[in-house]
Every structure is written in structure tokens, then in C-alpha cells.
Design an enzyme around this catalytic site. Sequence first.
Site, PDB file in Angstrom:
ATOM      1  N   THR A 138       2.112   3.908   0.789  1.00  0.00           N
ATOM      2  CA  THR A 138       0.370   3.871   0.711  1.00  0.00           C
ATOM      3  C   THR A 138      -0.305   5.079   0.359  1.00  0.00           C
ATOM      4  O   THR A 138       0.013   5.956   0.904  1.00  0.00           O
ATOM      5  CB  THR A 138       0.074   3.120   2.085  1.00  0.00           C
ATOM      6  OG1 THR A 138       1.077   1.797   2.205  1.00  0.00           O
ATOM      7  CG2 THR A 138      -1.304   2.632   2.077  1.00  0.00           C
ATOM      8  N   GLY A 177       4.484   6.388   8.506  1.00  0.00           N
ATOM      9  CA  GLY A 177       4.868   6.743  10.076  1.00  0.00           C
ATOM     10  C   GLY A 177       5.641   7.888  10.203  1.00  0.00           C
ATOM     11  O   GLY A 177       6.406   8.019   8.873  1.00  0.00           O
ATOM     12  N   GLU A 421       2.868  -4.504   5.670  1.00  0.00           N
ATOM     13  CA  GLU A 421       4.051  -5.462   4.931  1.00  0.00           C
ATOM     14  C   GLU A 421       3.612  -6.407   4.198  1.00  0.00           C
ATOM     15  O   GLU A 421       3.862  -7.620   3.939  1.00  0.00           O
ATOM     16  CB  GLU A 421       5.014  -6.041   5.839  1.00  0.00           C
ATOM     17  CG  GLU A 421       6.056  -4.776   6.431  1.00  0.00           C
ATOM     18  CD  GLU A 421       6.712  -4.013   5.737  1.00  0.00           C
ATOM     19  OE1 GLU A 421       6.911  -4.222   4.482  1.00  0.00           O
ATOM     20  OE2 GLU A 421       7.048  -2.934   5.915  1.00  0.00           O
TER      21      GLU A 421
END
Lengths: 658, 658
Positions: A138, A177, A421
Site C-alpha cells: 500500500t 505493519g 484486505e
Amino acid sequence: SVNPDLASERQTASFSVEKLTALLDGGAEQTRIRRAVVEAIESDPVFSRENQYFQTQNERYEAAVRKAVHLQKKMHEMGWTENGPEYKYIYRALSGDVAFLLHRVFMRSISVLGSDKQIAKWIPPATQHQLIGSYAQTELGHGTYLQGLETTAVFDIATQEFILNTPKISAMKWWPGDMGRSATHTVVFAQLYIHGKCYGIHPFIVQIRSLQDHSLCPGVTAGDIGPKMNFEHIDNGYLMLKNVRIPRDNMLSKFCEVRPDGTYVRQGSQKINYFTMTTVRISLISDEVLTPLMKACTIAIRYSAVRRQSKLKPGEQEAKILDYQTQQEKLLPQLAAAYAFHFINDYLQKLFDRGYREIQRKNFDMLPELHALSSGFKAVITHHCTAAVEICLRACGGHGYSLLSGLPSLYTKILASCIYEGENTILLLQTARFLIKCFMAASTGQPVPPSVTYLAAVKPEKCPAKKKSDFLNPDIYTEAYQHVAVRLISSTAAKLQDLVQSGVKKYDAWNQCTVQLVQAAKAHCHYITVKNFAETVEKLETKAGIQRIMKHLCDLFALHGIFSNTGAFLHDGYVSAAQMDMVTASYLDLLAVIRKDAVPLVDAFDFTDKSLNSALGSYDGQVYQRLYEWAQKSPTNKMSPAYERYLKPLLHNTLSKL
Amino acid sequence: SVNPDLASERQTASFSVEKLTALLDGGAEQTRIRRAVVEAIESDPVFSRENQYFQTQNERYEAAVRKAVHLQKKMHEMGWTENGPEYKYIYRALSGDVAFLLHRVFMRSISVLGSDKQIAKWIPPATQHQLIGSYAQTELGHGTYLQGLETTAVFDIATQEFILNTPKISAMKWWPGDMGRSATHTVVFAQLYIHGKCYGIHPFIVQIRSLQDHSLCPGVTAGDIGPKMNFEHIDNGYLMLKNVRIPRDNMLSKFCEVRPDGTYVRQGSQKINYFTMTTVRISLISDEVLTPLMKACTIAIRYSAVRRQSKLKPGEQEAKILDYQTQQEKLLPQLAAAYAFHFINDYLQKLFDRGYREIQRKNFDMLPELHALSSGFKAVITHHCTAAVEICLRACGGHGYSLLSGLPSLYTKILASCIYEGENTILLLQTARFLIKCFMAASTGQPVPPSVTYLAAVKPEKCPAKKKSDFLNPDIYTEAYQHVAVRLISSTAAKLQDLVQSGVKKYDAWNQCTVQLVQAAKAHCHYITVKNFAETVEKLETKAGIQRIMKHLCDLFALHGIFSNTGAFLHDGYVSAAQMDMVTASYLDLLAVIRKDAVPLVDAFDFTDKSLNSALGSYDGQVYQRLYEWAQKSPTNKMSPAYERYLKPLLHNTLSKL
């Protein structure tokens, strides 16, 4: 000692709680293994979540890293392995409060997208944590639409390297993350350029921090994206690359390779890879969505059985709030939904296991259906469960608003599942595209996948129910759901066709139908959920009262869905106004029936007090004592400099005269 | 420089933004005053909210106290007074981020409930902040149901004192703002006992902390209740009293007095007091509910005009997400709702001003209606706006989930409005009780209050619409809403009567109808909101495009309500299926129309960047730059001890061997 108001709820259970727990776990042996994992985790003070609600983002991150490191030891100590039966319970027992989850995604992406040589090179050191990986897809300006990613990887034949760049701010990687502070490596998705020609998005392994001192590598800018609504324990990060050079071997090359001379070669089928991405959406449902809903139901229903407010009958003691019809109408449908989605999750897991076996045998026929189901159910279940957790929170009034109830954290975390997701609206439109296609095929007599054969069947025009008890017949309500799904899909297909025939461009026509397409996709998933619940109940053993209570929950789930969407059923007169009044009556009657077993039904979820981490939801129902004890530990009960600095001068009137 | 994607949205505005702002403010002069207040507050660094999203609960509390103290100076400096025209804009300009709000409630309660002697004694030192007050009503075990409060105040004739006690843990005061750490005094609501007889709930002034050193007074246990979903800046507190003695004069005695000999005397009428409590629900709507929704709309709509994702047409640039029908369907109805509720709030304010004048003239006729309206509208507007803010948050995808978007804080704060000042379900049932009573009266030809005369009128049986444009006729949709409200109220009244006639006890019958009673109360408020919006549009001047765009928003609000509740309109055939399809078509058409003015419509709310405090919503639309700059300031981008403690030993494999 258990609060007598809660104890009395358990004495009248109409079924065996232990049997229902075993059913949910998939057998008594599974229950035993799960409990052993929970016990091992919860008895270890390193994994404690006791002070979670008092911690800052920094403290949460540090604790998550500490837990992740400790988990390595723990697994070794307990003999737990990644392929063992205990593994799937570990994350749930930790309530997800642990770092390095993206390290696993890093490893999986190498295993799936990497060549054998790359797997041999990277997986062993990653397994031993000699490096910590992340997964950088992303960007600030791009989420779901992967083709739009702007990071570039230019092949330099002279040095046999890729040169990675973040050409503008919207191309900065954002959200990955473990990347903000922990990761040393990451898989970067970038547009591949060779000789000035763009070959689209490809994955590259990039080192971002020194393995010696953890400083950022040359050309790398990275850090933490700051505070979020939840996930304080995760260091979601940003990443900018400026002329970062990586060896040619760092492009993951199972499916595509760049040869030394700059030749671009595609190899193998990526279909199994697409399938892997699809299954992620199904795999998140259990831990990230169902468990939080089950926890929220447990907290809110136990609290509603001990909280008393106002009088239901004059002269009596104040009533338990669970005895009010409005409170039942808030909570019991959420409880029924938790069971409904548990069973549809079982169904989807089995379907995907079968799909996996077929695909390994190079049979890709199931792929479109599996993609449509995973998209639609991910969206419908995350949406429904998020709304349900919010209802549980509000149903606890002021105390639900305290972090100590546990409900705000459950809500702010589950909310993210609607976005990650695959954003839900986009996913539903993918399901809708499949449904429209299948509807067109079915209407011209072509074969369609099993989950949509109902689109071709001939159905009755009117609901045959004559009295309110007819709506406790699963055939009656399942057919009603089916009818609505068919109607919404067919009418939207007709609108699409009309628009195109009237000269509207196909993509414009599609956009003008998207609101209705989303409704159609939801109706399809809702129908399958109801049908699956009814079929599951049918097959349950009749002993120990399990089938009886599950039947009630199935009826409640189905009738609540009709009661909350009356227009969809009334629209073409399939259900008449008189029948709808029967639905309402049956639905409201059911609330009073299920209310009697409400506490045993949440007890069956079998959460320990530590895993709930809620002052309202503990097994003993000692709500007020616990709220008071926990509040005293809050850092807000330490001395504050505000007194000496501001309050004292104000009260003593020694502020410079106004 | 303004992002060109946002600049282009403003060039095509169909109306004068400045004129609309003035309309919302109630005139250009009000706009001028408001902007002056905002400018004075925002240019003062003490009032800065710049680091708000990075602060702990303790830091937020300290900042709020600092701001509250500084505000005293500022008001003096600026010449602002409590009765001046600037006053109402101060709190909004501070975004509510200030302490001592309960101090005002403390003062108001003394003014309203105290005798002239008590007012003379307490108000001057309170005004000068020689003491800081709070308001201790809610207990751990008791919220909305005041009669259930358990704190006791026993009159001791011998010493002429009241002895206050917290007899058990559920009686502990819990939630009062400013009480956890700041307050020196509070008004405690307790059951009054004289000679062993209970006289019910009464208010008592109790000192809880020393005016010298702020230590807790003897017998007083107090502190902060800990972390909450929001309101980190407020020290919501707990309070336990053990044989705390206060002089007889500390019972607020405008309406009830205890004489020295223990005689209990009631005096005067409390009706104006009840009215004051009622108006609080209306007064919170503007600042606590509408402003957050308007901010959320501003943020989400501006972001949707600069965020591009996927392609709408093949070969073109990625599309603004605001161009997708599904995104319009998420956001534009919320924008319409913000306007609808702004106008109904105006209506309610005027009605309550008139009510206040009547009541001062000892005419209490309006009281039941005002109570019903304030309860119903508080519930409906807080519920609707909370849901709307959540939709705005989700519509911004991942970036909406970052605290830096401002949306999570807006959501977690507005959510509390559904609970405080009366829990929404309980309030709706109070409105429903009024409606049922009025319906029974109207059906026997008795007079009823103006807002419910429609219950008696004769209406057409079927909606007369013939084509989709008929649904842009306010008479058509207003009558449809009216029809639904009448149907729900009358059918529930009939069910209640049937139950009672069949032998069900009255209170049981009521409980069995509450789910439907809530629906009826909502339908009533929804109808009045639509009617008021349509009437407001009718009266607007036609110049500068204002009336035209407001008419579109009114239509959208009304049709969205029908589209989202089709069953209510279809149920008895008032709206036919064919007509419902016209509603849907008209509704979807409107989205595309209003989309063109979406950005000017939020610009008209006239929020400064500082007041939005959002990386996504600023006037210039430089979203990505701002997210990046703000993230870099996060404390999570400081060095963490986690590296030396855990990561380094892990990476260097120096953890004790696994």
C-alpha cells in the site's frame, strides 16, 4: 463468588454448555488443546494484558515486541510448532497483541512468489529471526487498486541491479505493519521498468535497516505513521526510497524473471497465487472478526444480566436490563449472528480446503466462485460484526464507553477489518460482477457454479406462510431470502441491460447500478448464510438440547434479517403485509425464548476472564467492584502537575489579576 | 497552493457559498462575530490543538485545565461576557477541548435549585473560581433512573447536619466531570432521610477537597475513573462518602426545605426546573452533535475530491472517488442530514424559547409536548449523526482510520451523545408514551398539541405519485412520511390495547410493544424533520442559487429516508412497488446532481483548518504532504528501548539459545 443475578441465569440452561463448546471447537479434543494453549499463555506474566488500557502507543509497541520475542521461547518450551494442532490457538490466546505478524507475511510471500533459490536463501535466516521482514504494498495514494502503485524499480544492465525510487509523495509506502520501527527487510511492490518499458507491478526484497545497528540504509527514509484508532501495538510504517540499488536476484522470480541481458520472462501459472490471496480474506474471519463479536456478546449479555435499572413491574425490585424487550432486541440478534457466521465460516473453510486440493490438481474451475464468495463474505461478515460490536457497546450505556469494559477496543479494532484486505464496497462489487455474469449464463441455460444454481431454478411467486408459526419453518424463510436475492440480482441485471441498450456506455451503466449491485451481493451472501445455518441445524444431534437452541438461534437470525429489511421482502408482494406482521410477531416471541438461555449461550464461547479483559464481562459478574479496582490503577490517579501550575494559582487567586 | 482537484470543484459552485454560510449562522453579522471569536482563539497558542492526537490522557487533562484558566484571562482581555453575542461561539471555537464545564453545571444547579440565600453565598465565589464545582448525580449502579440512586443523606437534628454516606459500592458516584482531579465542591444527589423516613432524591452541596492544599476532605474517597473512548481531557471521577457531615444549609432548598426541627416542607412549583432539564437535551444538539457531523462531512467530501482510485472509464486517469455512485451514496445523504438537522435545530430552539416565555408566565401547557420533542429529537439526531460520522470515517478507507484524519476522534466523541443526558432508547420510549396518549386523545376527538394534530387528520390511502419526478414534490414525500408515522403509532396503540384487553398486565403489554414503540417515535421525528426542511426551503429567498440547492438537499434527505426504510412505506401499500422504483430512480439521480456542489456545500460550513484539525480535510486538499509531516511528529518516531532490549538480542542471536 458469582453475582447471584448471573448464577441464576446458569441454573436454568436448557442445554449442555460444555457440549456446545465442543461443537463450536469442532470436537472435545480440540477444546482440550485450545484450553491448554490458553492456560499456558495466560499463566505466563510476559503475555499479560492487564495494563493494556492504560498504556501509550509506545508502551503497547514495546510490549508487543517483548511478547513476540518471548513467544519464540515459549513455543520451543511447549513443543508447539507451526504445523502442530496448537498453533491456530496461539494468536487467539494472545488476542493478537503481538508484533512481527508481517514477518510471517514476508516469509509467506517469499515462499509463494520466490524461486527455489530465493526460498533457500531467505527463509532459513528469516525463520531464525536473523532479519525481520515486512510487506510494503500500500502507498499513501494507492490501496486496493494495485495497478496504480507508483513506486518504480528500474533495471540497470550495467550493474545488474534494480534501482528503486519513490517518485512522488503519493508513492510513499504507507501502512505496512512492523515497518515503522522493527523491520530490517521488506518486500516492496513496484512498477518494473526495463529499457524504459513498464512491465507492471513486481515484488522486490529490499533491506531497509542495518543488521548491525538498525540504522536506516542509504537512500531509505522510514518511520512510524503515528496514532491510529487501534493497533497501537503495531508500528505501521512509511517508507521512501531514493536510488536504492538491490541485486537482480532480489526480484521474487517464481512467475517472472529479468534475465541478465534485460529480457523479461514469464513462467508458470499464477493462479494458485491468486487463490492464496483469496484465502487470506477467509482466514481472517475467525480470529479478527468472529472472536471479537463473541467477546462483545459475552460482555454485553453478562452485564445485562447483572445491571438493574428501573422497574418493569410496580412494587418489585429494579429489573435486569436483559428483561427489557428493547435490550433483547439489541443483543440477541447479535448473538444469533455470531453463531450464524461461525457456521458459515466452517462452510467456507471446508469449501476452500476443497478448492485448494482441486487447484493443486491443476483444476481451476472453482476459482471464480471462490473469489466471489471470499470477497462477498469478507465484506458482509466484517460489516455485520462491526455493527454488532457497536450495538453491544452502546447497549452497555456509560460503562460500555469506558475502556475498562473492553468494548471500545474490540470496536475500534474490528472496524479496521472493513477496510483492510480489500475495502468492503469494492469487494461487494466484485461479487456482484460474478453474480450478474452467472445470472446471464443461467438465464440462457448455461451451467453455473453450485452456489448460484438457485438463480436458474423456478420459484413460487408468493410466500406460502399462513400463520406466524410458519415462519419458524426454515424452508419458508430460506425461500424468502432466495427470492429476494434472485429479485435483486435479476432486476439490477435488467437495469444494466436497459441502460446499455439505451446507449449508455458500459462503464457508465455499471457505475449507475453500483448502489443496487451492492444490495444484490449482500442479499446473495445473506441467503447463503441463512441456508447454511438451517442445514447445519438439521444435521445436529438432537441430544443435550443443542439442536433445539440452535434452531431458535437460526430462526432468530433469519427473522431478524427480514424484520430489519422488510422492504426487500414486501417489494414485489412475495411477503404480504399480513405475513410481515406474522414475521414481526414470531420474531418478538423468539426474543423472549432465547433470552432464557442468553447467558449459557455466551458461556459456551468459553472465554476466560483474561482473554475478555473486561470489567463488565467476567464470569463472576462482579462488575462494580472490578470497575472500581481497575480505575484506581489508572495513571490519571497519579499526581498531576496541573494542580501546582494552574489550579492552585486559580483557587488562591494569585493568577495575575484579571 | 490548493490541490487542483479541489480547486476545480469550487469553480463550478451553483450558489454563493458566503450567502449560505450567513444563512447557517443566522445572518452576516453573526458570521462576522463568529469569525472574530474563532480568529482570537486560534491565534492564541495556549489554545492550540496541534499535538492533540499524540497526547496521553494526563497530557490532555493538563492542557484542558490550562486552557480553562487561560480562557478567564482571554474573556476579560477580549471583553467577552456570558451574556454577550460572542459567548456561544467560544466553546465551539475551542472544539470543547477545555476543563471546568461541570463547574458551569454546578453553578446553574445552584441558581435553579438553590434559595436566594444559597445563591448569594455560593455563586460569587464560584464565579471568581475560589472553588471549583462538579455535579454528582450518576452512580456506578444507577444512571437514567434517578429514583434508584442509593447515596443517603440522613438529617441529624442534634447537630443540624446531614450525614452523607455511600452505603454500598453500586452507590458510588461515577462519571461526574471535573470531579476526578479538579473539583473542590460538588452537588451530590442523595436520598433524604429524616427520622428514618425517606423523602426521595435531593441535592446537597458537599466540599470534597481542601481549598488550601487540595487534599481530600475527611470521609471522602475520590479519583479518576480511568481511560474512556474519548473525553481524555475530562477528569470524570468517582466519589465515595463515609459519614461526611454538612450543615443543614447545604441542601439546595428552593423547592424543598428541612426545618431545624426536622419538618420537611415543599414549596413552589418545580415545573420550570423540569423544563430546564429538558432544554439541556436541545442545547447539546448544536455543538456536540451537528458541529461534529459537519466537520466529518467536510473532511470526507474534500478528501473524496482529491483521492483518486481505479479507473471509471478505460484509458482515462484514475477517477476521483467522489465520482463513484457508491461513494456519493455514502456521503451525500450525510451532508443532507447535516442541513436537515441544522434546520430542525433552529425550529426546536425557537419553540423552546417560546416555551420558556410561556412558562415564565405560569402557562405550563406546552410542557408535555416540549418534553416529548426534546427526548425524541435528542435520540434521533444523536443516533443519526453518530452513524453518519462513522460512515464518513469508513468512506475515507485506511486514511480515515488514522487519528490524523480527525475522524476517529469525532466519532468516539459523538458516540457518547447517544448515552449521556438520557440513554436514547429510554428517551424514545418517553416520546412514544406521549404519542400514544395523544393518539388516543385525538381518536376520541380531544384536542392535542400542535406537533401531533396530524394524528387526527384524514389522509389519502395511497400515494398519488405517477412518475419519478413526482417524488421531488415535497407534498408527496412529506405526506408519505406522515402516513408512516400515523400507521406505526396507530398500529402499536392497537396492539397495546389488544394485549391489555386479552388480560396481559399493562406494564407487560408495554414492554411487549417497546420495539415497535421505538420505531413509531423515530417515524414521528423523521416526519417532522422532513416537513420542517421542506417548509424552510419554501421560505428561502430564491437569489444566489441558495433555494435551488437547498431544495435538492431536502429532496435527497427525504428520498434517502424512504430508500433506506422501504418496508415502512410499502407495508400497507401506501407506496406501491412501482412507485418505490421511482423513488429509487429519483434518489440515485439526485446523487449525481448534488455531487457537483458537494465541496461548496461543505465549504459553507466555514471551518478553519485549525478547527478541523485533520490531515485529510484542510481547505487546500494537500492530503499526502500533511499526513507525512504530521506523522513525523508522532512520539512513535522517537527512539524506543525495544531495540536494545529485544530486537538487538533477537537479531544478533544473543538471546539465551532457544
